[in-house]
Design a protein around this motif. Structure first.
Motif, PDB file in Angstrom:
ATOM      1  N   ALA A  33      -2.117   4.417   6.599  1.00  0.00           N
ATOM      2  CA  ALA A  33      -3.129   3.694   5.979  1.00  0.00           C
ATOM      3  C   ALA A  33      -2.890   2.066   6.269  1.00  0.00           C
ATOM      4  CB  ALA A  33      -3.482   4.074   4.556  1.00  0.00           C
ATOM      5  N   TYR A  34      -1.882   1.844   5.971  1.00  0.00           N
ATOM      6  CA  TYR A  34      -1.370   0.219   6.190  1.00  0.00           C
ATOM      7  C   TYR A  34      -1.717  -0.105   7.405  1.00  0.00           C
ATOM      8  CZ  TYR A  34       1.896  -3.520   7.268  1.00  0.00           C
ATOM      9  OH  TYR A  34       2.231  -4.726   7.681  1.00  0.00           O
ATOM     10  N   GLU A  35      -1.046   0.822   8.557  1.00  0.00           N
ATOM     11  CA  GLU A  35      -1.175   0.398  10.041  1.00  0.00           C
ATOM     12  C   GLU A  35      -2.589   0.426  10.380  1.00  0.00           C
ATOM     13  OE1 GLU A  35       1.370   2.466  12.608  1.00  0.00           O
ATOM     14  OE2 GLU A  35       3.174   1.632  11.505  1.00  0.00           O
ATOM     15  N   ASP A  36      -3.441   1.425   9.762  1.00  0.00           N
ATOM     16  CA  ASP A  36      -4.983   1.375  10.091  1.00  0.00           C
ATOM     17  C   ASP A  36      -5.658   0.109   9.604  1.00  0.00           C
ATOM     18  OD1 ASP A  36      -4.675   3.729  11.288  1.00  0.00           O
ATOM     19  OD2 ASP A  36      -5.527   4.916   9.399  1.00  0.00           O
ATOM     20  N   ALA A  37      -5.251  -0.219   8.376  1.00  0.00           N
ATOM     21  CA  ALA A  37      -5.798  -1.519   7.640  1.00  0.00           C
ATOM     22  C   ALA A  37      -5.411  -2.747   8.601  1.00  0.00           C
ATOM     23  CB  ALA A  37      -5.347  -1.654   6.200  1.00  0.00           C
ATOM     24  N   VAL A  38      -4.267  -3.009   8.941  1.00  0.00           N
ATOM     25  CA  VAL A  38      -3.812  -3.956   9.725  1.00  0.00           C
ATOM     26  C   VAL A  38      -4.688  -4.091  11.189  1.00  0.00           C
ATOM     27  CG1 VAL A  38      -2.048  -5.099  11.357  1.00  0.00           C
ATOM     28  CG2 VAL A  38      -1.534  -4.305   9.006  1.00  0.00           C
ATOM     29  N   ARG A  39      -4.819  -3.023  11.797  1.00  0.00           N
ATOM     30  CA  ARG A  39      -5.505  -2.850  13.141  1.00  0.00           C
ATOM     31  C   ARG A  39      -7.163  -3.304  12.906  1.00  0.00           C
ATOM     32  NH1 ARG A  39      -2.061   1.763  14.076  1.00  0.00           N
ATOM     33  NH2 ARG A  39      -0.295   0.968  15.629  1.00  0.00           N
ATOM     34  N   ALA A  40      -7.764  -2.564  11.574  1.00  0.00           N
ATOM     35  CA  ALA A  40      -8.837  -2.760  11.503  1.00  0.00           C
ATOM     36  C   ALA A  40      -9.479  -4.204  11.138  1.00  0.00           C
ATOM     37  CB  ALA A  40      -9.405  -2.037  10.028  1.00  0.00           C
ATOM     38  N   GLU A  41      -8.281  -4.949  10.431  1.00  0.00           N
ATOM     39  CA  GLU A  41      -8.490  -6.553  10.098  1.00  0.00           C
ATOM     40  C   GLU A  41      -8.463  -7.170  11.553  1.00  0.00           C
ATOM     41  OE1 GLU A  41      -9.295  -9.894   8.148  1.00  0.00           O
ATOM     42  OE2 GLU A  41      -9.164  -7.790   7.283  1.00  0.00           O
ATOM     43  N   PHE A  42      -7.750  -6.726  12.527  1.00  0.00           N
ATOM     44  CA  PHE A  42      -7.910  -7.565  13.779  1.00  0.00           C
ATOM     45  C   PHE A  42      -9.310  -7.232  14.366  1.00  0.00           C
ATOM     46  CE2 PHE A  42      -6.963  -7.181  18.474  1.00  0.00           C
ATOM     47  CZ  PHE A  42      -6.788  -8.277  18.573  1.00  0.00           C
ATOM     48  N   ALA A  43      -9.582  -5.870  14.357  1.00  0.00           N
ATOM     49  CA  ALA A  43     -10.831  -5.300  15.016  1.00  0.00           C
ATOM     50  C   ALA A  43     -12.356  -6.188  14.349  1.00  0.00           C
ATOM     51  CB  ALA A  43     -11.104  -3.787  14.942  1.00  0.00           C
ATOM     52  N   HIS A  60      -1.241   6.161  -2.793  1.00  0.00           N
ATOM     53  CA  HIS A  60      -1.203   7.710  -2.506  1.00  0.00           C
ATOM     54  C   HIS A  60       0.423   7.852  -3.003  1.00  0.00           C
ATOM     55  CE1 HIS A  60      -1.138  11.506  -0.509  1.00  0.00           C
ATOM     56  NE2 HIS A  60      -2.454  11.534  -0.336  1.00  0.00           N
ATOM     57  N   PRO A  61       0.610   9.223  -3.659  1.00  0.00           N
ATOM     58  CA  PRO A  61       1.889   9.483  -3.725  1.00  0.00           C
ATOM     59  C   PRO A  61       2.861   9.647  -2.819  1.00  0.00           C
ATOM     60  CG  PRO A  61       0.703  11.266  -4.404  1.00  0.00           C
ATOM     61  CD  PRO A  61      -0.178  10.090  -3.874  1.00  0.00           C
ATOM     62  N   MET A 111      -6.427   8.839   0.250  1.00  0.00           N
ATOM     63  CA  MET A 111      -5.996   7.605  -0.430  1.00  0.00           C
ATOM     64  C   MET A 111      -6.947   7.449  -1.566  1.00  0.00           C
ATOM     65  SD  MET A 111      -3.244   6.101   1.049  1.00  0.00           S
ATOM     66  CE  MET A 111      -3.160   4.412   0.664  1.00  0.00           C
ATOM     67  N   ARG A 112      -6.327   7.034  -2.828  1.00  0.00           N
ATOM     68  CA  ARG A 112      -7.219   6.673  -3.790  1.00  0.00           C
ATOM     69  C   ARG A 112      -7.488   5.312  -4.100  1.00  0.00           C
ATOM     70  NH1 ARG A 112      -4.412   6.839 -10.090  1.00  0.00           N
ATOM     71  NH2 ARG A 112      -3.249   5.488  -9.009  1.00  0.00           N
TER      72      ARG A 112
END
Length: 139
Positions: free
Chosen positions: A103-113, A94-95, A20-21
């Motif tokens: 990356a969206y799902e990772d960001a949502v889970r990372a915010e919870f963690a 990202h294109p 991701m950029r």
């Protein structure tokens, strides 16, 4: 018989399609400072595909969104993960939509963690369903 679809992990997708950029935030080194506000407006004017929100007194205090937008420099469609929780704002893009979805799902889970906001204990009782007021990510 049941069939299950196994999607590749974010690391596997990044290896295959590239990372991701960073567009906004402290790691956004590819963009000049004067371009950042242009990208912010492009992201805010883009099409929200998925979104997770935390609200307080009817106002959104945290938003993580997957956005389809037109890159203001290349004029090509890109997919961004836009995280906004004052004073923290960042975005990566990202294109390839599948890479951005992961990356969206990772960001949502990372915010919870590791939350960027101070939240009540009740929001942590039932996982993502009680943490976010609106989310489409399953734990």
């Amino acid at each position: 018989m049941k069939a299950a679809l196994v999607l590749p992990s974010s690391a596997q997708l990044s290896e295959r399609y590239g990372p991701m950029r960073p567009v906004l935030g402290t790691n956004a080194t590819e963009l000049r400072r004067e371009q950042r506000s242009t990208y912010t407006f492009a992201l805010l004017g883009g099409k929200t595909l998925r979104e997770s929100l935390i609200k307080d007194s009817g106002c959104t205090v945290l938003s993580i969104a997957l956005v389809e937008y037109i890159d203001p420099v290349t004029l090509k469609t890109r997919y961004a993960v836009h995280h906004c929780a004052f004073p923290v704002e960042w975005a990566t893009d990202h294109p390839v939509r599948l890479v951005a979805e992961s990356a969206y799902e990772d960001a949502v889970r990372a915010e919870f963690a590791a939350p960027t906001l101070t939240l009540s204990r009740e929001q942590f009782t039932r996982g993502l369903a009680s943490f976010y007021d609106v989310t489409d990510v399953q734990f």
